[in-house]
Design an enzyme around this catalytic site. Structure first.
Site, PDB file in Angstrom:
ATOM      1  N   ASP A 275      -2.360   0.289   8.137  1.00  0.00           N
ATOM      2  CA  ASP A 275      -1.126   1.066   7.872  1.00  0.00           C
ATOM      3  C   ASP A 275      -0.009   0.659   8.824  1.00  0.00           C
ATOM      4  O   ASP A 275       0.858   1.472   9.158  1.00  0.00           O
ATOM      5  CB  ASP A 275      -1.421   2.567   8.010  1.00  0.00           C
ATOM      6  CG  ASP A 275      -2.491   3.014   7.027  1.00  0.00           C
ATOM      7  OD1 ASP A 275      -3.273   3.913   7.399  1.00  0.00           O
ATOM      8  OD2 ASP A 275      -2.554   2.458   5.919  1.00  0.00           O
TER       9      ASP A 275
ATOM     10  N   ASN B  93       0.860  -1.193   0.000  1.00  0.00           N
ATOM     11  CA  ASN B  93       0.000   0.000   0.000  1.00  0.00           C
ATOM     12  C   ASN B  93       0.887   1.229   0.000  1.00  0.00           C
ATOM     13  O   ASN B  93       1.992   1.213   0.547  1.00  0.00           O
ATOM     14  CB  ASN B  93      -0.868  -0.008   1.279  1.00  0.00           C
ATOM     15  CG  ASN B  93      -1.748   1.236   1.399  1.00  0.00           C
ATOM     16  OD1 ASN B  93      -2.392   1.635   0.444  1.00  0.00           O
ATOM     17  ND2 ASN B  93      -1.754   1.821   2.587  1.00  0.00           N
TER      18      ASN B  93
ATOM     19  N   SER C 221       4.843   6.632   2.377  1.00  0.00           N
ATOM     20  CA  SER C 221       5.453   5.338   2.673  1.00  0.00           C
ATOM     21  C   SER C 221       4.788   4.249   1.841  1.00  0.00           C
ATOM     22  O   SER C 221       3.560   4.253   1.686  1.00  0.00           O
ATOM     23  CB  SER C 221       5.242   4.970   4.156  1.00  0.00           C
ATOM     24  OG  SER C 221       5.732   5.988   5.007  1.00  0.00           O
TER      25      SER C 221
ATOM     26  N   HIS D 112       0.912   5.026   1.398  1.00  0.00           N
ATOM     27  CA  HIS D 112       0.219   5.815   2.416  1.00  0.00           C
ATOM     28  C   HIS D 112       0.914   7.175   2.536  1.00  0.00           C
ATOM     29  O   HIS D 112       2.152   7.217   2.651  1.00  0.00           O
ATOM     30  CB  HIS D 112       0.270   5.068   3.755  1.00  0.00           C
ATOM     31  CG  HIS D 112      -0.367   5.813   4.882  1.00  0.00           C
ATOM     32  ND1 HIS D 112      -1.734   5.880   5.040  1.00  0.00           N
ATOM     33  CD2 HIS D 112       0.161   6.517   5.901  1.00  0.00           C
ATOM     34  CE1 HIS D 112      -1.995   6.611   6.125  1.00  0.00           C
ATOM     35  NE2 HIS D 112      -0.869   7.002   6.658  1.00  0.00           N
TER      36      HIS D 112
HETATM   37  C1  GRF Z   1      -2.629   9.167  -2.474  1.00  0.00           C
HETATM   38  O1  GRF Z   1      -2.289  10.325  -1.763  1.00  0.00           O
HETATM   39  C2  GRF Z   1      -2.216   7.961  -1.680  1.00  0.00           C
HETATM   40  O2  GRF Z   1      -1.067   8.171  -0.898  1.00  0.00           O
HETATM   41  C3  GRF Z   1      -3.401   7.757  -0.786  1.00  0.00           C
HETATM   42  O3  GRF Z   1      -4.545   8.157  -1.510  1.00  0.00           O
HETATM   43  C4  GRF Z   1      -4.140   8.982  -2.566  1.00  0.00           C
HETATM   44  C5  GRF Z   1      -4.509   8.272  -3.831  1.00  0.00           C
HETATM   45  O4  GRF Z   1      -4.476   9.170  -4.858  1.00  0.00           O
HETATM   46  N1  GRF Z   1      -3.514   6.365  -0.424  1.00  0.00           N
HETATM   47  P1  GRF Z   1      -4.698   8.622  -6.348  1.00  0.00           P
HETATM   48  O5  GRF Z   1      -6.093   8.002  -6.409  1.00  0.00           O
HETATM   49  O6  GRF Z   1      -3.633   7.598  -6.635  1.00  0.00           O
HETATM   50  O7  GRF Z   1      -4.563   9.869  -7.171  1.00  0.00           O
END
Ligand code: GRF
Length: 203
Positions: free
Chosen positions: A144, A106, A135, A108
């Protein structure tokens, strides 16, 4: 390796993965893009790239577990070897996650272990942090909480607000996630049951 991606939103991280593949920098096959939102931009990106898509509506299921088990059964049926959560805004039931632990990552938007969960940019600003970041980590049943694989950092600028910080972080995410997938593609990254290892080195 065959990779499935789950996304709930616009899919800018997915777009970064597809662009890296187009540039020949990411030797992976995307076998499925799934979402809990039929209107997710990520699904449109996948369709444009001729990648099979799957949209499951949680409202069609009696509970979270039923949704997750169906979703993960379809992911398994796609032949995916790895699963990437790229802006997937659901917590996955541990029973569905089980067989995938070690093969699911994932991204995050925080410097884990700080700020697990939501509103990470706001929390970093409110804490007066000088640094923020993103991360990529192995996903475990703990939200997370899995071992961190790699991080991208940026300095918080005076006057940054939540939106500006998020917008400055996104391009770093778009470099971080493809870089980690390259490690997967080169089979240089694995999970040894409790930690992320890269070429045998503990990350
Ligand atoms: C990103 O900021 C990611 O870190 C978080 O959600 C957002 C996803 O954005 N998990 P996208 O849909 O990839 O533009």
């Amino acid at each position: 390796p065959r990779i499935a991606v789950l996304a709930s939103g616009r899919g800018s991280n997915l777009a970064a993965l597809l662009a890296a593949r187009e540039r020949g920098e990411l030797p992976v096959d995307f076998v499925l893009v799934g979402s809990d939102k039929a209107a997710a931009g990520a699904l449109r990106l996948a369709e444009a790239a001729n990648i099979p898509t799957l949209a499951l509506d949680p409202r069609g299921y009696p509970d979270r577990l039923a949704f997750d088990l169906d979703l993960f059964a379809r992911i398994a049926a796609s032949g995916a070897e790895w699963l990437v959560l790229a802006g997937f805004m659901r917590i996955i039931d541990a029973a569905a996650l089980g067989p995938w632990v070690g093969r699911i990552i994932n991204i995050h938007p925080s410097l884990l272990p700080k700020y697990r969960g939501l509103h990470t940019h706001r929390r970093a600003l409110e804490a007066g942090d000088r640094e923020h970041g993103a991360s990529v980590h192995f996903v475990t049943a703990e939200l997370d909480g899995g071992p961190v694989i790699a991080q991208a950092r940026l300095a918080i600028q005076p006057g940054d607000d939540e939106l500006q910080l998020a917008q400055r972080l996104l391009p770093l995410e778009h470099r971080l996630l493809p870089a980690v997938l390259r490690l997967l593609a080169e089979r240089r990254l694995q999970w040894d049951g409790h930690a992320a290892r890269f070429d045998g080195r503990l990350l």
